[in-house]
Each structure stands twice: as C-alpha cells, then as structure tokens.
Design a protein around this motif. Structure first.
Motif, PDB file in Angstrom:
ATOM      1  N   LEU A 238      -1.596 -43.827  22.565  1.00 12.59           N
ATOM      2  CA  LEU A 238      -2.066 -44.951  23.366  1.00 12.59           C
ATOM      3  C   LEU A 238      -1.316 -44.966  24.691  1.00 12.59           C
ATOM      4  O   LEU A 238      -0.092 -44.923  24.725  1.00 12.59           O
ATOM      5  CB  LEU A 238      -1.836 -46.255  22.614  1.00 12.59           C
ATOM      6  N   THR A 239      -2.068 -45.014  25.796  1.00 14.73           N
ATOM      7  CA  THR A 239      -1.469 -44.988  27.129  1.00 14.73           C
ATOM      8  C   THR A 239      -1.856 -46.255  27.899  1.00 14.73           C
ATOM      9  O   THR A 239      -3.003 -46.382  28.354  1.00 14.73           O
ATOM     10  CB  THR A 239      -1.937 -43.760  27.932  1.00 14.73           C
ATOM     11  N   PRO A 240      -0.950 -47.222  28.035  1.00 17.21           N
ATOM     12  CA  PRO A 240      -1.236 -48.377  28.897  1.00 17.21           C
ATOM     13  C   PRO A 240      -1.406 -47.879  30.339  1.00 17.21           C
ATOM     14  O   PRO A 240      -0.462 -47.381  30.942  1.00 17.21           O
ATOM     15  CB  PRO A 240       0.010 -49.249  28.747  1.00 17.21           C
ATOM     16  N   MET A 241      -2.605 -48.009  30.891  1.00 20.98           N
ATOM     17  CA  MET A 241      -2.918 -47.377  32.167  1.00 20.98           C
ATOM     18  C   MET A 241      -2.085 -47.902  33.330  1.00 20.98           C
ATOM     19  O   MET A 241      -1.876 -47.193  34.315  1.00 20.98           O
ATOM     20  CB  MET A 241      -4.403 -47.536  32.472  1.00 20.98           C
ATOM     21  N   ALA A 242      -1.585 -49.135  33.211  1.00 24.72           N
ATOM     22  CA  ALA A 242      -0.765 -49.676  34.295  1.00 24.72           C
ATOM     23  C   ALA A 242       0.493 -48.844  34.509  1.00 24.72           C
ATOM     24  O   ALA A 242       1.001 -48.735  35.630  1.00 24.72           O
ATOM     25  CB  ALA A 242      -0.392 -51.122  34.011  1.00 24.72           C
ATOM     26  N   HIS A 243       0.999 -48.245  33.432  1.00 22.29           N
ATOM     27  CA  HIS A 243       2.158 -47.372  33.576  1.00 22.29           C
ATOM     28  C   HIS A 243       1.847 -46.213  34.522  1.00 22.29           C
ATOM     29  O   HIS A 243       2.714 -45.766  35.282  1.00 22.29           O
ATOM     30  CB  HIS A 243       2.568 -46.791  32.217  1.00 22.29           C
ATOM     31  N   ILE A 244       0.623 -45.735  34.463  1.00 23.41           N
ATOM     32  CA  ILE A 244       0.254 -44.567  35.262  1.00 23.41           C
ATOM     33  C   ILE A 244      -0.020 -44.951  36.713  1.00 23.41           C
ATOM     34  O   ILE A 244       0.577 -44.394  37.632  1.00 23.41           O
ATOM     35  CB  ILE A 244      -0.980 -43.863  34.661  1.00 23.41           C
ATOM     36  N   PHE A 245      -0.950 -45.924  36.925  1.00 21.89           N
ATOM     37  CA  PHE A 245      -1.345 -46.193  38.316  1.00 21.89           C
ATOM     38  C   PHE A 245      -0.398 -47.125  39.056  1.00 21.89           C
ATOM     39  O   PHE A 245      -0.092 -46.904  40.225  1.00 21.89           O
ATOM     40  CB  PHE A 245      -2.797 -46.696  38.395  1.00 21.89           C
TER      41      PHE A 245
END
Length: 344
Positions: A273-280
């Motif tokens: 599971l990848t919380p997208m806020a971490h990425i962008f």
C-alpha cells in the motif's frame, strides 16, 4: 553430470539430486565446470513459482557461478581450458539497440541464468562467451561465486539509479542479504553515510563491521523514527530496498523530502500500500531496478581485486545439500551468502 533438478514447484523438497546429460559448448559459448554456486532469493521465488511461473520443468537453478573453463566453442579465442572464471548471470541478445547502447539488462530477450535458462546447480553450465570474466586471484571459488548478481544489482541501485553522492545519508534495508552486503560497501566507496537495518543484534553488529555507520532494527515498531533521529529529522537521502510490502510504508517514512528509493525485490510480498501523498507532496522518486549492464561487472571485479570490495560468505554446503541451503536462506539465519560447492 550431477545436478540439482527442480521437478515441480513447492518447498525445498522439490529439489532432487540426480544426473542429467552434460551440456556442450556451441559456437561462441563456454562450458564452465562449476566449483561454487551462490544462492539468491530469486532461486526461492522461482522454486515457489512466484517468478517465471511458466518455466518448463525440470529446471536447474543457480544464478551465480565461479569455476574453471571446461570447453570453448568455435569462435571463442580469449579463453582457455583450466582458467578460473566468474559467470555474469545476465544473458541478452547482444544485437539490439539496448544491448549495443550498454543497457543489455533492458533487452527484450534478457534472461537471468538459473531463472529463465538452466543455471549452476550442476557440475557444468554453458553460457555465451560475453558472460565469462577472469576470477579475481585473491578469492576462492565460494567468495567469487558470491559476487555477480548481488554486486551487479547493488551497483545499479546505488550508482546508476540513486547516483549516491559524498555526504548523503543512505538507508540500506536488510543488511544481511547479499544485495545489501554489496550496497553497504558500494555506498561507502562513494562517500555516503550508511544506515543499515537488520532483524537481530548479531546482524546489526556484522553490518557495522562491514562499514555501516549506524544501524536500526527494522522489527521494532516505528523504526523509521529512529532513522529520522539519526539524520537530524531529515530522513535518508537515498534508500536501497528489496524487502517488500511488510516494510514499505516505514521505508517511505524513513525517506527525506525529495529523496530517492531504489527497489530491486519484494521479499515479504509484492502488493504494498502506497499513500500517494508520500510520493507527490514529499516529491519522492522511486526507481525499479533489476540487475545491471554486463559492463558493470568489470569495475566491480577490479575493485574486488584491489581489496576495496569483499564478498561475505555466511554458509558453505555441498551441492547435494541445496535444499538445506534454501531453508537457511528462507529462515534468514545467515549474514551474507549461502554457497554450494561442487567437487572437481
């Protein structure tokens, strides 16, 4: 020849010690008499069917081989019978644009020895001449067999993908694995401050002995907070990871804003599971990485010859105990490589 045959998918018990016809070197090929073959987690994934599930059986595993030249095929001029050699496990067509531009590990026909084609759990293995390099004279066969796949993988992650620079904080996950043993040494050579994680005090101590500046036990809840403490609240500038789903969110939390993560495997599971806020929002960069160009093995072996890199062998077993080697690998009881030796 004697070999370990994988006759079905499943546990270590599917590996059977038996005999099979000895392969011969064809045009442009080299037959190598195997003296040592190192185990990798890729062997386990293939055995279980997680990797290359449609592979024809029976199959012979084994990516990393050191041995002596047994026979050369027509057109091979730079090798002679009896020479000690290391086998590069990445096989490509050698003709396409990617191969000719030095990106052969992106070749549409790319194969890894022991995964897509028969490998080194045997007395003899046949490979293209481009995959055979002289063995560093300071090493024995078990140490030499511990080099290729893991050091190639770590080199592409640390040097080619993450482009680690002097003074950066580099987090290396699962320090006891072959890839991470290599990554610690490569990152240190490039001037980084290395924070290594492992699951036991003994492995953490071994990581420090290898050159890690700081260590963290990744089985402790919220271990990413410790990484941030060690970096003054910033987090790691670059991360070497192959641990998979169980540790992914803590890896993300351990990474600095604008940081880079290179992923070369998923030992604990593929679906994370990848919380997208971490990425962008935190502007992270995630690189996928598999092996490296065959050319990268040349500087690796040179640095090994100079004593700047050292393979770490954790256990040595005879070929017929391949199943026990797989158990040691899966149970993570060994720091460094598990190696099978083959009597000459």
């Amino acid at each position: 020849m004697r070999a370990i045959l994988m006759e079905s998918r499943g546990g270590p018990e599917v590996l059977r010690y038996g005999e099979i016809e000895t392969p011969r070197a064809g045009a442009g090929q080299v037959a190598v008499r195997v003296r040592a073959v190192a185990l990798n987690h890729l062997d386990v994934w293939v055995r279980k069917g997680a990797a290359s599930p449609k592979l024809p059986l029976p199959h012979i595993l084994g990516c990393d081989v050191a041995g002596v030249v047994e026979e050369v095929g027509p057109g091979v001029e730079h090798l002679r019978a009896g020479e000690g050699v290391v086998v590069n496990p990445g096989v490509s067509c050698g003709r396409c644009e990617r191969c000719l531009s030095g990106r052969d590990n992106l070749c549409p026909q790319y194969q890894i020895l022991g995964e897509h084609r028969w490998g080194g759990y045997a007395e003899v293995v046949v490979v293209p001449q481009a995959n055979v390099l002289p063995m560093p004279p300071r090493l024995g066969f078990p140490e030499a067999a511990s080099l290729p796949l893991t050091f190639l993988t770590a080199w592409q992650m640390v040097v080619d993908k993450l482009q680690v620079r002097p003074g950066e904080d580099v987090l290396v996950m699962a320090a006891g694995s072959g890839v991470s043993v290599a990554a610690i040494q490569i990152a240190k050579l490039h001037g980084a401050r290395v924070i290594a994680t492992a699951s036991s005090p003994a492995k953490l101590e071994a990581a420090r002995a290898l050159g890690a500046d700081e260590t963290v036990n990744y089985l402790e809840p919220g271990w990413s907070k410790r990484v941030r403490e060690l970096t003054g609240g910033k987090g790691a500038d670059a991360v070497v990871d192959h641990t998979g789903a169980d540790f992914w969110q803590e890896v993300l939390r351990s990474t600095a804003w604008g940081g880079r993560i290179a992923v070369a495997g998923a030992s604990s599971g593929y679906e994370a599971l990848t919380p997208m806020a971490h990425i962008f929002y935190r502007q992270l960069t995630v690189y996928g990485s598999t092996m490296a160009s065959k050319s990268r093995l040349f500087p690796i072996l040179q640095l090994v010859s100079e004593g700047k890199f050292n393979p770490v062998v954790g256990a040595v077993l005879p070929l017929e105990q391949a199943a026990e080697g797989h158990r040691l690998l899966e149970e993570r009881k060994v720091f460094g490589k598990v190696v099978l030796t083959v009597e000459g």
